[in-house]
Design an enzyme around this catalytic site. Structure first.
Site, PDB file in Angstrom:
ATOM      1  N   GLU A  21       0.831  -1.202   0.000  1.00  0.00           N
ATOM      2  CA  GLU A  21       0.000   0.000   0.000  1.00  0.00           C
ATOM      3  C   GLU A  21       0.870   1.259   0.000  1.00  0.00           C
ATOM      4  OE1 GLU A  21      -3.600   1.900   2.775  1.00  0.00           O
ATOM      5  OE2 GLU A  21      -2.085   0.597   3.677  1.00  0.00           O
ATOM      6  N   LYS A  74     -10.567   1.292  -0.887  1.00  0.00           N
ATOM      7  CA  LYS A  74     -10.485   1.043   0.556  1.00  0.00           C
ATOM      8  C   LYS A  74     -11.694   1.628   1.264  1.00  0.00           C
ATOM      9  CE  LYS A  74      -7.150   1.543   4.373  1.00  0.00           C
ATOM     10  NZ  LYS A  74      -5.826   2.132   4.730  1.00  0.00           N
ATOM     11  N   CYS A 115      -5.081  -3.019   4.126  1.00  0.00           N
ATOM     12  CA  CYS A 115      -4.589  -2.592   5.435  1.00  0.00           C
ATOM     13  C   CYS A 115      -5.649  -2.629   6.545  1.00  0.00           C
ATOM     14  CB  CYS A 115      -3.962  -1.210   5.312  1.00  0.00           C
ATOM     15  SG  CYS A 115      -2.784  -0.805   6.631  1.00  0.00           S
TER      16      CYS A 115
END
Length: 549
Positions: A62, A157, A190
């Site tokens: 990321e 995300k 994440c």
């Protein structure tokens, strides 16, 4: 034809495929432009995997292509990409309509004839009410290229870790792609791993292989990078391909390949702002009787002390254990039961000690069922029952924190037996994980403990149990870490409303400002007028121990 000869990948009839995850420290040349650094980062990606043959899928971390870009919207617009819809199957390689680094990613997938998962900054035109005045939405996005460099998936995300300049979708996307070697992958990013959507939704939909770009900020004692990756893979029994951004000062690092409930195939943390490619053959299907050919650290050494000392300079966040309940473990005792809220856990142990040197760790039992703050970014419900290392058992704030220099520590305790079990109500809104950590900031080998479930009351109650199978003398953490999503704070009304919360964790007596500062770009005027949403608390903390906004 040459690509087919030299980069022959797995097929639908093969029982395994070859995966690579890349740990990467991005270019720090900030005299170069954002676009130049992005191109150099992708070039470095290529250099790292150059010479690796027969790869089927490559996962990059990321934020490492555009790391260091200013949050100013004009800067974001300049380096971000308009990613085509998946259905277009566009091929950016050689297409000058796209930024150079984006072309290069597509070409890299072509060159290696591999599926490629890359994380980048995406922009999308926005012309409806509620849009920013510059007409852009920005997303933290995974893009997947197939072996021919075509875009086959885009995932945005849903659970940003701060990232205030990023937009989120109204609903979490459950993003999947199916390969020519007959494996369906899901992907998320994440901080998503700690939430029900989209991570657990993918698993519940039957996805068994996950690609996970991350820039994880490791937090002791329960949420360091490899610890978090492996606990998710084991509990959900999924292949987990985790590629981590690396930065020693940020405490970011840790990448691995995990074979579901069998644990890590290979993993590593690069200790000093470095890069590493981890490659492994991954089984498409497995069960509890499957034996892995190799399991352990991808580093050249597996010596716990050598690995631990290499991380002396590695910054680690710290959970606020003063909010938890604790009990000091003693050699002369062998069991205790604890209750907090509706959680009851039982702990039994057998341990011995040889001395009490100046620098050593004792152990305390921590148990808690409630809400914690994830670094002030989001609040989340947790259920914890675990043994944690302590510099000072009398002070919970000194538990779960390391001594600065590993070579000063002695290890007088030998933990011979340890079992922790707790009962939980079965619900889609909660999950429990096995949570372990050695002094090397790596989890225990999967063969060193057992993780089991037993159901009661017609399946309404589950007993989760973790049992140590082999004695340990370099243990940091061992226990059960659960998430209760019903207690989470954050986004509401299909992502239209967000709760932002800042919480003071330690007393202050020289405070000037504490609060939330926001920008509303829709209200911006000319060069001299800027509108803000501002709520700030000015207060003397001589009157208050704790302050939350």
């Amino acid at each position: 034809l040459l690509i087919d000869i030299f980069f022959k990948g797995s097929t639908a009839t093969d029982t395994s495929y070859r995966a690579a995850v890349v740990e990467y420290y991005p270019v720090q040349n900030f005299s170069a432009s954002d676009a130049e650094r992005a191109v150099e980062n992708v070039k470095n990606y290529g250099d790292l995997i150059d010479g690796l043959q027969s790869l089927d899928i490559i996962v990059f971390p990321e934020w490492t292509i555009t790391q260091g870009v200013s949050s100013a919207r004009e800067k974001l617009a300049g380096i971000s990409v308009k990613v085509p819809d998946n259905s277009e199957e566009a091929t950016p390689c050689g297409n000058e309509a796209y930024p150079q680094f984006f072309q290069d990613l597509s070409c890299l997938a072509q060159t290696h004839a591999a599926y490629l998962v890359a994380n980048l900054l995406e922009k999308e035109s926005c012309n409806s009410s509620g849009c920013a005045s510059d007409g852009w939405n920005f997303y933290n996005t995974n893009v997947v290229f197939d072996r021919k460099g075509r875009i086959i998936l885009r995932y945005r995300k849903f659970n940003p870790f701060g990232e205030a300049e990023m937009n989120i979708t109204k609903e979490a996307e459950t993003a999947t792609f199916t390969t020519d070697f007959d494996v369906t992958f899901g992907t998320f990013i994440c901080f998503d791993i700690l939430f029900e959507k989209p991570a657990l939704e993918l698993v519940r939909n039957g996805v068994k292989h996950i690609a996970f770009p991350t820039m994880w900020f490791s937090e002791l004692p329960f949420l360091t990078a490899l610890q978090s990756q492996e606990m998710f893979a084991i509990e959900n029994d999924v292949v987990f391909l985790a590629a981590g951004a690396n930065s020693e000062t940020r405490g970011s690092g840790g990448s691995g390949i995990y074979q579901g409930s069998l644990g890590a195939v290979k993993y590593d943390i690069v200790s000093n702002d470095g890069n590493r490619v981890i490659v492994a053959d991954v089984l498409k299907e497995w069960d509890s009787n499957t034996k892995l050919d190799y399991q352990g650290d991808a580093d050249e050494t597996t010596d716990v002390d050598v690995l631990a000392e290499a991380l002396d300079g590695f910054t680690l966040l710290h959970d606020n254990l003063t909010e938890y309940h604790s009990y000091q473990m003693l050699v002369e005792e062998d069991s205790q039961s604890f209750e907090h809220d509706e959680m009851k856990c039982e702990v039994s142990w057998k341990m011995s000690n040889t001395s009490f040197p100046q620098y050593h760790y004792d152990y305390s039992l921590f148990y808690y069922s409630g809400v914690r703050s994830f670094s002030g970014v989001r609040n989340g419900g947790v259920d914890v029952c675990a043994v944690v290392f302590c510099k000072d058992q009398e002070n919970p704030a000194d538990c779960g924190t390391r001594y600065a220099q590993y070579n000063t520590i002695q290890w007088p305790y030998n933990i011979e037996e340890l079992t922790i079990k707790a009962n939980f109500t079965v619900s889609n809104s909660s999950i429990q994980f096995p949570n372990t950590l050695l002094s090397s900031i790596r989890p225990l080998n999967r063969s060193d403990y057992e993780w089991s479930s037993k159901y009661y009351e017609d399946g309404k109650i589950v007993e989760r149990k973790i049992t140590l199978l082999h004695p340990q003398n370099k243990l940091l953490v061992f226990g059960i870490y659960g998430r209760d999503f019903n207690r989470d704070g954050g986004y509401y009304e299909d992502g239209k409303i967000v709760e932002r919360k800042i919480t003071l964790l330690h007393p202050q007596n020289k405070l000037l400002v504490f609060g939330i500062y926001g920008r509303d770009f829709n209200r911006d005027g000319g060069s001299s007028v800027v509108s803000v949403n501002l709520f700030v608390v000015f207060i003397s903390l001589a009157l208050f121990y704790k302050l939350a906004v």
